[in-house]
Design a protein around this motif. Structure first.
Motif, PDB file in Angstrom:
ATOM      1  N   THR A   1     -10.817  -0.715   2.199  1.00  0.00           N
ATOM      2  CA  THR A   1     -11.387   0.476   1.579  1.00  0.00           C
ATOM      3  C   THR A   1     -10.646   1.745   1.989  1.00  0.00           C
ATOM      4  OG1 THR A   1     -13.369   1.874   1.459  1.00  0.00           O
ATOM      5  CG2 THR A   1     -13.085   0.606   3.456  1.00  0.00           C
ATOM      6  N   GLY A   2     -10.582   2.690   1.057  1.00  0.00           N
ATOM      7  CA  GLY A   2     -10.001   3.982   1.384  1.00  0.00           C
ATOM      8  C   GLY A   2     -10.904   4.830   2.264  1.00  0.00           C
TER       9      GLY A   2
ATOM     10  N   CYS B   1      -5.671   3.329   2.058  1.00  0.00           N
ATOM     11  CA  CYS B   1      -5.583   3.079   0.614  1.00  0.00           C
ATOM     12  C   CYS B   1      -6.080   1.659   0.368  1.00  0.00           C
ATOM     13  CB  CYS B   1      -4.149   3.239   0.117  1.00  0.00           C
ATOM     14  SG  CYS B   1      -3.938   3.004  -1.663  1.00  0.00           S
ATOM     15  N   GLU B   2      -6.656   1.393  -0.808  1.00  0.00           N
ATOM     16  CA  GLU B   2      -7.260   0.089  -1.090  1.00  0.00           C
ATOM     17  C   GLU B   2      -6.274  -1.073  -1.142  1.00  0.00           C
ATOM     18  OE1 GLU B   2      -8.582   2.757  -2.370  1.00  0.00           O
ATOM     19  OE2 GLU B   2     -10.744   2.546  -2.155  1.00  0.00           O
TER      20      GLU B   2
ATOM     21  N   SER C   1       0.830  -1.203   0.000  1.00  0.00           N
ATOM     22  CA  SER C   1       0.000   0.000   0.000  1.00  0.00           C
ATOM     23  C   SER C   1       0.867   1.257   0.000  1.00  0.00           C
ATOM     24  CB  SER C   1      -0.909   0.017   1.222  1.00  0.00           C
ATOM     25  OG  SER C   1      -1.620   1.241   1.298  1.00  0.00           O
ATOM     26  N   VAL C   2       0.412   2.289  -0.725  1.00  0.00           N
ATOM     27  CA  VAL C   2       1.048   3.604  -0.677  1.00  0.00           C
ATOM     28  C   VAL C   2       0.310   4.548   0.264  1.00  0.00           C
ATOM     29  CG1 VAL C   2       2.167   3.508  -2.929  1.00  0.00           C
ATOM     30  CG2 VAL C   2      -0.221   4.240  -2.785  1.00  0.00           C
TER      31      VAL C   2
ATOM     32  N   HIS D   1     -14.359   1.501  -3.902  1.00  0.00           N
ATOM     33  CA  HIS D   1     -13.690   2.595  -3.196  1.00  0.00           C
ATOM     34  C   HIS D   1     -14.406   2.990  -1.918  1.00  0.00           C
ATOM     35  CE1 HIS D   1     -10.989   6.005  -2.868  1.00  0.00           C
ATOM     36  NE2 HIS D   1     -12.020   6.840  -2.772  1.00  0.00           N
ATOM     37  N   ASP D   2     -15.729   2.940  -1.922  1.00  0.00           N
ATOM     38  CA  ASP D   2     -16.503   3.446  -0.792  1.00  0.00           C
ATOM     39  C   ASP D   2     -17.696   2.533  -0.558  1.00  0.00           C
ATOM     40  OD1 ASP D   2     -17.267   5.114   1.274  1.00  0.00           O
ATOM     41  OD2 ASP D   2     -17.567   6.889   0.040  1.00  0.00           O
ATOM     42  N   PHE D   3     -18.425   2.768   0.522  1.00  0.00           N
ATOM     43  CA  PHE D   3     -19.633   2.020   0.845  1.00  0.00           C
ATOM     44  C   PHE D   3     -20.514   2.893   1.719  1.00  0.00           C
ATOM     45  CE2 PHE D   3     -16.996   1.606   4.411  1.00  0.00           C
ATOM     46  CZ  PHE D   3     -17.482   0.797   5.418  1.00  0.00           C
TER      47      PHE D   3
END
Length: 683
Positions: free
Chosen positions: A230-231, A177-178, A160-161, A284-286
């Motif tokens: 998730t981010g 980050c994902e 991960s970054v 990416h989101d929820f």
């Protein structure tokens, strides 16, 4: 032109590596900065921090690159007490790289010309050759393996970054980050602590004799993939629970976790599978309400297995349905799947439960930023988006600028020429030597390039079929990067704030990525009341059909949509709502966002060395008054998501035993020298 000249042109050709997208190389410990106006009392002692990609390894500027790439860099403004007057705040600026495994390895190996991980641009490009994709992945695997050899100062355990967002949970600030788990950072200096496992963070001051339990990902050969988080984790403002999902390309594809605050009766739930997800997706989101969670299974696939079907690793297939999985917060096995027209959603704005007369949840409602295409994924990598399956071939024989549009006479007008302040050359062909003559993608019809604040209602009635009873846009203006008062999270918020653009077509806004020149406030209660009185057409309809120009011209104080337009040549980043200390209304507070004046760009679209950004504080009630501008010592590249951390959060952080540090420049062993030779070979 000489070969050197051609090389120089090549090096500045990529639009997401130049202008205010270009990375910043200098980090800054907290230093005092000047401001104008007044600093609202509720900001005293707190800190605004924004995350974003800032590639460390960047010597080859003509490489494939994507706006979602880049090592995480945190940029913050801390409103500390003044040394001369403790009752007055003294803003301090700080920016630091997040020292992930990859970042430390990149700093250590200065011979690397391009980042360790393959660019998302390589993975999404339909024209990328298979051998290029395979080599990019193989090169990354080689570099990860070499980090385990003697002479390496940092073993790469996680890829991960951590460049997407930042949040606060149970005494820890966490960057996300994902491609990995959250990583803890320390406020206000933004130092890196270590990876958060779901139990503790590396570097936390913990009981060393306490039994270590498996964290995110659990155990097993592919546990490292199940850590991908998730981010946008959600934190319940009342219970303190943090909710997360983990998506990868191996069945069951999505796992789900609930992490409570310590010393509470709430039980920890880690790695619970979500049944019947359709495959590996770019999730990416929820959505999270007080009692339910909504997983977004959309037709934007992310899987190396796509290569077997002659498709890119990341592919958008809008002819397939969008699926929404709704389940009780702690029981993903009870998921109910709802299907509707294909779309792409990167951000949810608000999710809330709707109760019947007996107090049971009758439906779950959700507001999202819904896109009708995935052009952003491509254009943010300087790649021409593939044609939409429903695209109507209008004037196909005429090539147009990405910022062009059709008028009523079907004459082509170039918005780049109409707006001379727009200096950054976007979506230019990197192989050309002149951005002014570079071929650019055709703009798509606006109906195919929507990004609107959109409403879904998922009925939970005991029916054999799952039905979405309502689905339509609240407004037709572009709307992304939503924020709301933290007091209304997971409940029905009245006001949703977001970013917009004055461009007539959102196709242009997608190409511009964060080139935001309008901040918007939507009164969702009023708009949904209007929808009850005059129901919009399902899927394609909208409650308010005005253009952004008409909204900006409105002087009605009760207008359900209010908009603040930045001055010419000024562009904002995502705004974050900070409520007043004792708010008298839901919108009693301020919006904080970074602003960059592009008049600081030279004629080639590059930033001058002394270019600087500002932090603006906008009154969220009137959407007119900029009450404060903080002058920063450097510029802040256009980035992703930020958050507000109160004085109490900063003071209540957990104790830290050890911080991560930059690699030393000590001499390597013989094994390390051999390792360095291999690293130079692969570049």
């Amino acid at each position: 032109m000489s070969q050197e000249g051609n090389q120089k042109k090549q090096q500045v050709a990529h639009p997401y590596l130049m202008g205010n997208f270009a990375p910043v190389t200098k980090t800054t410990p907290p230093i005092s900065v000047r401001y104008s106006g007044r600093i609202p009392k509720q900001l005293h002692g707190g800190m605004y921090v924004r995350n974003g990609g800032n590639p460390i390894t960047n010597s080859d500027l003509g490489r494939s690159a994507h706006w979602f790439d880049g090592d995480g860099m945190l940029t913050g403004v801390w409103f500390d007490s003044s040394a001369t007057d403790p009752t007055q705040p003294s803003p301090h600026f700080v920016n630091q790289f997040i020292l992930t495994d990859l970042a430390i390895s990149s700093f250590e190996n200065e011979s690397l010309r391009i980042p360790i991980l393959p660019s998302i641009a390589t993975l999404v490009n339909p024209l990328a050759r298979l051998i290029v994709i395979v080599w990019s992945i193989f090169r990354a695997a080689i570099l990860v393996l070499l980090s385990h050899f003697p002479g390496s100062q940092q073993v790469i355990k996680r890829i991960s970054v951590a460049n997407t967002s930042i949040l606060y949970h149970d005494g820890r600030a966490l960057a996300t980050c994902e491609s990995g788990p959250p990583i803890r950072v320390q406020l206000p200096g933004l130092e890196t602590v270590g990876w958060f496992t779901g139990h503790e963070a590396e570097g936390d001051y913990v009981n060393k004799y306490e039994k270590k339990e498996p964290g995110f990902g659990g155990t097993g050969l592919n546990s490292w993939m199940r850590e991908w988080t998730t981010g946008h984790p959600k934190v319940d403002p009342e219970t303190g629970e943090m909710l997360l999902f983990h998506c990868n390309f191996m069945a069951p594809f999505v796992h789900y976790s609930v992490v409570p605050k310590e010393n509470t009766t709430s039980q920890r739930l880690l790695n619970a599978p979500v049944p019947r997800c359709s495959g590996g997706k770019m999730m990416h989101d929820f959505g999270v309400s007080k009692h339910h969670t909504v997983i977004l299974d959309l037709p934007l696939t992310l899987s190396p297995f796509n290569l077997l079907h002659n498709k890119p690793v990341v592919a958008y297939e809008p002819d397939k349905p969008s699926r929404f999985g709704v389940f009780p917060r702690r029981d993903p096995s009870a998921v109910r799947w709802f299907e509707t027209a294909g779309c792409s959603i990167f951000h949810t704005a608000n999710t809330w439960d709707e109760f019947d007369s007996e107090g049971d949840v009758a439906a779950v409602n959700m507001l999202t930023c819904r896109l009708t295409s995935a052009s952003l994924v491509f254009s943010a990598g300087n790649i021409q988006p593939p044609p939409h399956p429903n695209h109507k071939d209008l004037n196909q024989h005429r090539r147009m600028s990405f910022f062009a549009k059709y008028d009523e006479d079907e004459e082509i007008k170039d918005v780049e020429q109409l707006a001379p302040e727009e200096k950054t050359p976007l979506l230019a062909n990197s192989a050309t030597t002149s951005t002014s003559t570079a071929p650019t993608p055709l703009i798509l019809d606006d109906d195919e390039e929507q990004c609107r604040l959109y409403y879904y209602r998922f009925s939970l009635s005991p029916s054999p079929t799952n039905k979405i009873t309502h689905q339509f846009a609240l407004t037709t203006i572009p709307f992304e990067f939503p924020t709301l008062s933290p007091h209304t999270e997971m409940r029905h918020a009245r006001y949703i704030y977001g970013c917009s653009t004055t461009n007539a077509s959102f196709g242009a806004a997608l190409g511009k990525a964060t080139k935001i020149d309008v901040i918007v406030k939507a009164d969702t209660h009023t708009l949904l009341t209007h929808a009850q009185q005059n129901a919009p057409e399902s899927v394609t309809g909208a409650v308010d059909t005005r253009s952004i120009q008409i909204v900006l011209a409105s002087i009605d104080a009760n207008d359900p949509i209010r908009a603040f337009q930045l001055p010419p040549k000024h562009y904002a980043q995502e705004a974050r709502f900070v409520p007043a200390a004792n708010p008298t209304s839901e919108d009693d507070g301020y919006l904080l966002f970074y602003v960059f004046d592009e008049s600081q760009l030279d004629e080639a679209g590059n930033c001058t060395e002394d270019a600087k950004s500002e932090l603006w504080v906008l009154d969220a009630r009137d959407m007119r008054s900029v009450v404060c501008k903080v002058e920063l010592p450097t510029r802040v590249p256009y980035g992703l998501h930020g958050n507000w951390f109160s004085e109490g959060m900063i003071k209540e952080q957990r104790a830290v035993e050890k911080l991560r540090s930059m690699p030393s420049k000590s001499e390597t062993t013989q094994g390390g020298s051999a390792r360095e030779r291999v690293i130079r070979m692969v570049g």
